[in-house]
Design a protein around this motif. Structure first.
Motif, PDB file in Angstrom:
ATOM      1  N   VAL A 239      14.289   1.511   6.905  1.00 15.73           N
ATOM      2  CA  VAL A 239      13.963   1.392   8.335  1.00 15.73           C
ATOM      3  C   VAL A 239      14.494   0.076   8.909  1.00 15.73           C
ATOM      4  CG1 VAL A 239      12.075   1.190  10.005  1.00 15.73           C
ATOM      5  CG2 VAL A 239      11.932   2.872   8.157  1.00 15.73           C
ATOM      6  N   GLY A 240      14.276  -1.007   8.182  1.00 14.99           N
ATOM      7  CA  GLY A 240      14.743  -2.303   8.652  1.00 14.99           C
ATOM      8  C   GLY A 240      16.250  -2.360   8.776  1.00 14.99           C
TER       9      GLY A 240
ATOM     10  N   ARG B 230      11.275   0.320  -0.867  1.00 12.04           N
ATOM     11  CA  ARG B 230      12.520   0.870  -0.340  1.00 12.04           C
ATOM     12  C   ARG B 230      12.399   1.560   1.021  1.00 12.04           C
ATOM     13  NH1 ARG B 230      15.010   4.199  -5.178  1.00 12.04           N
ATOM     14  NH2 ARG B 230      12.795   4.717  -5.458  1.00 12.04           N
ATOM     15  N   PRO B 231      11.268   2.212   1.353  1.00  8.54           N
ATOM     16  CA  PRO B 231      11.179   2.775   2.708  1.00  8.54           C
ATOM     17  C   PRO B 231      11.349   1.717   3.801  1.00  8.54           C
ATOM     18  CG  PRO B 231       9.449   3.670   1.315  1.00  8.54           C
ATOM     19  CD  PRO B 231      10.089   2.571   0.534  1.00  8.54           C
TER      20      PRO B 231
ATOM     21  N   LYS C  81       0.806  -1.226   0.000  1.00  2.00           N
ATOM     22  CA  LYS C  81       0.000   0.000   0.000  1.00  2.00           C
ATOM     23  C   LYS C  81       0.834   1.269   0.000  1.00  2.00           C
ATOM     24  CE  LYS C  81      -3.596  -2.703   0.749  1.00  2.00           C
ATOM     25  NZ  LYS C  81      -4.504  -3.046  -0.350  1.00  2.00           N
ATOM     26  N   THR C  82       2.140   1.136   0.182  1.00  2.00           N
ATOM     27  CA  THR C  82       2.994   2.310   0.365  1.00  2.00           C
ATOM     28  C   THR C  82       3.472   2.854  -0.977  1.00  2.00           C
ATOM     29  OG1 THR C  82       3.745   1.579   2.542  1.00  2.00           O
ATOM     30  CG2 THR C  82       5.149   3.157   1.373  1.00  2.00           C
ATOM     31  N   TRP C  83       3.235   4.122  -1.198  1.00  2.00           N
ATOM     32  CA  TRP C  83       3.765   4.802  -2.377  1.00  2.00           C
ATOM     33  C   TRP C  83       4.241   6.185  -1.930  1.00  2.00           C
ATOM     34  CZ3 TRP C  83       4.266   1.706  -6.403  1.00  2.00           C
ATOM     35  CH2 TRP C  83       3.393   0.611  -6.525  1.00  2.00           C
ATOM     36  N   CYS C  84       5.528   6.412  -2.015  1.00  2.00           N
ATOM     37  CA  CYS C  84       6.074   7.705  -1.630  1.00  2.00           C
ATOM     38  C   CYS C  84       7.256   8.029  -2.536  1.00  2.00           C
ATOM     39  CB  CYS C  84       6.501   7.710  -0.162  1.00  2.00           C
ATOM     40  SG  CYS C  84       7.851   6.569   0.210  1.00  2.00           S
ATOM     41  N   ARG C  85       7.922   9.130  -2.272  1.00  2.00           N
ATOM     42  CA  ARG C  85       9.030   9.543  -3.129  1.00  2.00           C
ATOM     43  C   ARG C  85      10.138   8.493  -3.164  1.00  2.00           C
ATOM     44  NH1 ARG C  85      11.001  15.467  -1.700  1.00  2.00           N
ATOM     45  NH2 ARG C  85      12.382  14.914  -3.446  1.00  2.00           N
ATOM     46  N   LEU C  86      10.320   7.751  -2.066  1.00  2.00           N
ATOM     47  CA  LEU C  86      11.359   6.723  -2.015  1.00  2.00           C
ATOM     48  C   LEU C  86      10.935   5.443  -2.709  1.00  2.00           C
ATOM     49  CD1 LEU C  86      14.207   6.331  -0.932  1.00  2.00           C
ATOM     50  CD2 LEU C  86      13.232   5.464   1.206  1.00  2.00           C
TER      51      LEU C  86
END
Length: 455
Positions: A85-86, A80-81, A71-76
């Motif tokens: 973090v991991g 990759r986000p 569900k994640t969509w961002c500039r990175l």
């Protein structure tokens, strides 16, 4: 519907390179956690219970991370986000794991928060952090590669896993033999060669994950939708995350269920090997059980060397999986590899010379290469693109459940049935790998992508 473009070797290399560092963390954990926990005061019977930290956290973390990375969509990007973090959390955990005794003042060894419990807690944190990083890496291969390149992608990933595991397993011995760091310490303290190995592993893990983050550009939601028979965004259900994960579990692809039994036997065997090889070798070959003794340190370093061999074999054999699977099919390839691994574990019981056990590692390494590649190559062809991360996380259930079952029952079995001789746990693991090979006949691959088109 557009077709995903084929990626060249170096593009696939870059998108999987972070797994090299992740495996540094796993290799250090697998070869040294039992030693560290015994140093802090854990006995052999309870080792498998402490090791439950890893599969329990994986069972919880991976589906959640998979769901939210879908569900994640961002500039990175999308995955990759979570890599970033991991990687940060795992780096911190690797530094803290061999220093659990520093969190307590002298004289508190028998308090509620003993070093062994803190060490187990660090093991849980480290494994949770690795899972945050690792799960999206599996999904990234499915995101970026067309079906015909899945075997190639997971095989290159397995090669890099092997490189990281070889060097990671050898690091304590390298620190002792080439840099003169001691492999023994006072009772209750972790030797310097192990500590420094964990620090070096932490630095390599972070650097390699950052390489993938910098060098890989993920497809946008619109591009992924164009590659899918169903628009990616249209598959997002109006449910909360937990209910959606439950829905996806109920409707998992049939091939995932069919792979389940094979995965159960395989990972039950692997868990036995990781938990019990150090105490088994120390007792079966060197005749010692005291983790503070010099001979136990020799045995522990030897285990690191043995593990580096099976990982080196896996590294080389990973690239051979591509033409072998093309020639005889994925199922037959996986079955033969598992049989060789079972034979490798069984011969560890038969050998009393540790140098002969290097031959055992050849079969185990071949099986390990296949376990890391073939099930994912078979599975990824059948997963919807919008659910790639979620289903890769759910698939982890078939990895964590056998480890949990093993952890709950095998310590008692080793103590009461095997009379405190952990070498029999390795023999059991060999038999389970043979059962895994037999269970491969249940798997029915997706027919859309013919095996003879594997590239």
């Amino acid at each position: 519907m557009k077709k995903k473009p084929f990626l060249n070797f170096w593009q696939i290399w870059n998108l999987t390179f972070g797994f090299l560092g992740i495996q540094f963390g796993f290799a250090l954990q697998n070869a040294n956690s039992s030693r560290i926990l015994q140093t802090y005061g854990a006995d052999v019977e309870h080792l498998s219970l402490f090791w439950l930290a890893a599969p329990l956290t994986g069972m919880i973390i991976q589906p959640i991370i998979g769901h939210y990375s879908d569900k994640t969509w961002c500039r990175l990007g999308r995955r990759r986000p979570f890599f970033l973090v991991g990687a940060i959390l795992t780096t911190i955990a690797l530094v803290l794991m061999p220093n659990a005794d520093l969190f307590l003042s002298p004289g508190t060894a028998h308090a509620i928060l003993s070093p062994v419990l803190i060490g187990a807690g660090m093991l849980m944190i480290m494994d949770a952090s690795i899972n945050v990083t690792m799960e999206p890496f599996r999904a990234l291969v499915g995101d970026m590669l067309p079906d015909e390149q899945h075997t190639k992608g997971f095989s290159i990933q397995t090669f890099l896993i092997g490189v990281g595991a070889v060097v990671g397993s050898l690091l304590p011995s390298i620190m002792n033999n080439f840099f003169g760091l001691s492999n023994t310490a006072a009772p209750g303290e972790v030797p310097d060669n192990v500590k420094v190995a964990f620090y070096v592993g932490a630095a390599i893990l972070f650097s390699s994950v950052m390489w993938t983050i910098v060098k890989t550009k993920e497809y946008s939601p619109e591009e992924l939708a164009a590659f899918s028979e169903k628009a990616t965004t249209a598959e997002v259900k109006k449910k909360n995350g937990f209910l959606e994960i439950l829905h996806d579990i109920r409707h998992m692809p049939k091939v995932m269920v069919q792979l389940g039994m094979c995965q159960f036997f395989s990972w039950f065997a692997l868990f036995s090997m990781w938990v019990y090889t150090t105490p088994a070798l120390a007792q079966h070959v060197y005749g010692v059980t005291d983790p503070a003794s010099a001979q136990y340190a020799v045995a522990a370093d030897k285990v690191g060397e043995l593990f580096s061999v099976y990982n080196f074999v896996a590294m080389l054999f990973a690239l051979m999986l591509i033409p072998i699977a093309k020639g005889i099919g994925r199922k037959a390839t996986h079955a033969v590899c598992l049989l060789l691994g079972g034979g490798g574990l069984i011969t560890m019981y038969l050998f009393t010379n540790p140098d002969l056990m290097f031959a055992s590692m050849i079969g185990i390494g071949i099986a390990w290469a296949s376990i890391l590649a073939m099930p994912y190559a078979i599975l990824s062809d059948s997963l919807p693109p919008a659910k790639m991360g979620t289903y890769m996380g759910i698939f982890n259930f078939f990895i964590t459940i056998p480890q949990i079952v093993n952890g709950v029952i095998h310590g008692w079995i080793v103590n009461h049935v095997y009379n405190g001789q952990p070498i029999y746990a390795l023999l059991t693991g060999g038999c389970f790998l043979i059962l895994a090979a037999v269970s491969v006949i249940l798997i029915k691959e997706k027919t859309k992508v013919a095996v003879n088109k594997v590239q």
